[in-house]
Design an enzyme around this catalytic site. Structure first.
Site, PDB file in Angstrom:
ATOM      1  N   ARG A   1     -12.402   6.398   8.960  1.00 42.62           N
ATOM      2  CA  ARG A   1     -11.976   4.996   8.899  1.00 42.62           C
ATOM      3  C   ARG A   1     -12.988   4.150   8.130  1.00 42.62           C
ATOM      4  O   ARG A   1     -12.603   3.231   7.397  1.00 42.62           O
ATOM      5  CB  ARG A   1     -11.805   4.444  10.307  1.00 42.62           C
ATOM      6  CG  ARG A   1     -11.238   3.027  10.356  1.00 42.62           C
ATOM      7  CD  ARG A   1      -9.912   2.938   9.651  1.00 42.62           C
ATOM      8  NE  ARG A   1      -9.247   1.660   9.905  1.00 42.62           N
ATOM      9  CZ  ARG A   1      -8.096   1.302   9.351  1.00 42.62           C
ATOM     10  NH1 ARG A   1      -7.474   2.126   8.530  1.00 42.62           N
ATOM     11  NH2 ARG A   1      -7.555   0.136   9.632  1.00 42.62           N
TER      12      ARG A   1
ATOM     13  N   ASP B   1      -8.373  -5.568  -6.322  1.00 48.22           N
ATOM     14  CA  ASP B   1      -7.950  -4.334  -5.668  1.00 48.22           C
ATOM     15  C   ASP B   1      -8.212  -3.148  -6.591  1.00 48.22           C
ATOM     16  O   ASP B   1      -7.535  -2.987  -7.612  1.00 48.22           O
ATOM     17  CB  ASP B   1      -6.459  -4.439  -5.327  1.00 48.22           C
ATOM     18  CG  ASP B   1      -5.932  -3.230  -4.557  1.00 48.22           C
ATOM     19  OD1 ASP B   1      -6.715  -2.288  -4.311  1.00 48.22           O
ATOM     20  OD2 ASP B   1      -4.738  -3.240  -4.207  1.00 48.22           O
TER      21      ASP B   1
ATOM     22  N   HIS C   1      -8.180  -4.562  -1.644  1.00 56.29           N
ATOM     23  CA  HIS C   1      -6.858  -4.049  -1.310  1.00 56.29           C
ATOM     24  C   HIS C   1      -6.246  -4.758  -0.117  1.00 56.29           C
ATOM     25  O   HIS C   1      -5.023  -4.940  -0.042  1.00 56.29           O
ATOM     26  CB  HIS C   1      -6.956  -2.544  -1.044  1.00 56.29           C
ATOM     27  CG  HIS C   1      -5.647  -1.904  -0.742  1.00 56.29           C
ATOM     28  ND1 HIS C   1      -4.566  -1.967  -1.604  1.00 56.29           N
ATOM     29  CD2 HIS C   1      -5.212  -1.188   0.344  1.00 56.29           C
ATOM     30  CE1 HIS C   1      -3.542  -1.314  -1.087  1.00 56.29           C
ATOM     31  NE2 HIS C   1      -3.909  -0.837   0.093  1.00 56.29           N
ATOM     32  N   ASP C   2      -7.062  -5.157   0.842  1.00 51.19           N
ATOM     33  CA  ASP C   2      -6.554  -5.812   2.047  1.00 51.19           C
ATOM     34  C   ASP C   2      -5.976  -7.195   1.781  1.00 51.19           C
ATOM     35  O   ASP C   2      -5.456  -7.825   2.705  1.00 51.19           O
ATOM     36  CB  ASP C   2      -7.668  -5.940   3.087  1.00 51.19           C
ATOM     37  CG  ASP C   2      -7.730  -4.733   4.013  1.00 51.19           C
ATOM     38  OD1 ASP C   2      -6.816  -3.901   3.955  1.00 51.19           O
ATOM     39  OD2 ASP C   2      -8.699  -4.641   4.787  1.00 51.19           O
TER      40      ASP C   2
ATOM     41  N   SER D   1       0.846  -1.187   0.000  1.00 51.34           N
ATOM     42  CA  SER D   1       0.000   0.000   0.000  1.00 51.34           C
ATOM     43  C   SER D   1       0.885   1.242   0.000  1.00 51.34           C
ATOM     44  O   SER D   1       1.830   1.328  -0.783  1.00 51.34           O
ATOM     45  CB  SER D   1      -0.961  -0.037   1.189  1.00 51.34           C
ATOM     46  OG  SER D   1      -1.951   0.956   1.081  1.00 51.34           O
TER      47      SER D   1
END
Length: 400
Positions: free
Chosen positions: A216, A319, A352-353, A145
């Site tokens: 968040r 992603d 993305h994680d 990232s």
């Protein structure tokens, strides 16, 4: 696993903006034994910490603790019995390194008087820390990232100090969609009445938890893919007894369902505000937004032109934060700069994680790359890579 856990005072530090602080403190953890040529620097992501594989520190909690423990450790992809692994909390963060929440010379927290930070500042602070630890040339720099941007910046700023670079789920710069979402997240914080211009520290002043929680939640939506959200939540209700939002009137709370996706986002937000600083979130997202590998050069290839090592780029099909196409553009830049490069695409719908939660897909190519560069078996063997789910991307897949 033995861990060296410390904070180093590195003396006066000049930020890219020109501001100076008298004493930059950098918190770090180191694993393994340094033998002179086996140092691996791991760069953490946006809200990560130096606790890349450690669970024993009392300074962090939740996802910031042992955030890559399935990848870093004895016998793992980044093997701490073979490599000396260092991970440092970046300037502007809130896990021990100097940032908005730390004490300024006047005895009060810096708040928004802390200098604006950049990814380039992170890299130079890491270089200073490694000098202090007696580490010269690195065997490898690895990051995911915005930590991947940090790793790329090492190749740009210190090309002679890096033999291998692994940039995972990252890009040379953010695209406008991500810039826009980060801007909304920051606006959520700065419009929280309790933010108070960033001057919210002290027992008598509430933290801007509502704004940070919203920021968040926006981030978590960015980190998941449509497919993963459908699989995890669908449109399922979390149960009428769990309702928290009473829009438009209290009587409606028993009518509108409180969905599982809402429950997940609320849970993640509640945990996050207990461990992170709102000002730090503003500073770090700005640093990520500002980063552009080509800045000061005519192109990405020119920016990394002095690097004569090898590069591994790892991307994930699900992603949309940092896409496969963005990684392939980076790969093209390395090729144009005549650097050895491999680009692996992992077929994953997690989002993305994935670089954090799918160690089975990250570990094999990363381990082989650290051992043998782009000639590593999981990096170079197309047939085996396709069977295991990390197929390298060849030029033919991205025709000009």
């Amino acid at each position: 696993m033995d861990v060296e856990r410390d904070t180093r005072s590195l003396g006066s530090f000049t930020f890219e903006c020109g501001d100076v602080i008298d004493d930059l403190e950098v918190a770090y953890e180191a694993y393994g034994e340094f033998t002179g040529d086996n140092a691996v620097l791991v760069c953490h992501a946006l809200t990560g910490s130096q606790n890349v594989a450690s669970r024993s520190s009392g300074d962090t909690a939740g996802q910031a603790r042992a955030w890559w423990s399935d990848v870093v450790g004895p016998g793992k992809a980044i093997d701490t019995t073979e490599y000396y692994v260092v991970c440092a909390n970046v300037p502007g963060s809130c896990y021990g390194t100097s940032g908005p929440a730390t004490e300024a010379p006047d005895g009060e927290p810096y708040g928004t008087d802390f200098p604006p930070v950049t990814v380039g500042d992170w890299t130079r602070a890491q270089r200073r820390l490694l000098d202090d630890l007696g580490v010269g040339r690195l065997h490898a720099v690895v990051g995911g990232s915005v930590g991947g941007m940090n790793a790329l910046d090492w190749v740009k700023q210190y090309p002679d100090d890096v033999r291998l670079v692994a940039a995972i789920a990252t890009s040379a710069r953010l695209d406008p969609q991500c810039l826009g979402l980060n801007a909304i997240a920051r606006r959520a914080i700065t419009t929280d009445h309790d933010w108070d211009g960033g001057d919210y520290y002290g027992e008598d002043h509430p933290d801007p938890t509502d704004g940070l929680a919203l920021a968040r939640q926006i981030g978590h939506i960015m980190y998941l893919s449509k497919a993963s959200m459908e699989r995890k939540f669908g449109r399922r209700s979390a149960g009428r007894g769990s309702v928290r939002d009473t829009f438009p009137v209290d009587e409606a709370a028993g009518f509108f369902p409180y969905r599982e996706v809402e429950s997940y986002l609320d849970y993640q937000a509640e945990n996050f505000v207990d461990r992170f600083d709102a000002n730090a979130y503003l500073y770090l997202t700005r640093a990520m937004d500002d980063y552009d590998l080509s800045e000061g050069y005519g192109s990405d290839a020119e920016a990394i032109g002095a690097f004569d090592g090898e590069a591994l780029l790892l991307s994930f099909t699900g992603d949309w934060h940092f896409t496969v196409e963005q990684s392939e553009t980076l790969a093209d830049a390395f090729r144009e700069a005549d650097a050895e490069v491999a680009h692996h695409v992992v077929d994953s719908d997690h989002g993305h994680d994935a670089f954090l939660v799918e160690p089975e897909n990250v570990g094999p190519p990363l381990s082989d790359f650290l051992a043998a560069g782009v000639g590593g078996r999981a990096v170079s063997d197309t047939e085996e890579s396709e069977r295991s789910g990390h197929a390298p991307v060849h030029n033919s897949l991205f025709p000009g």
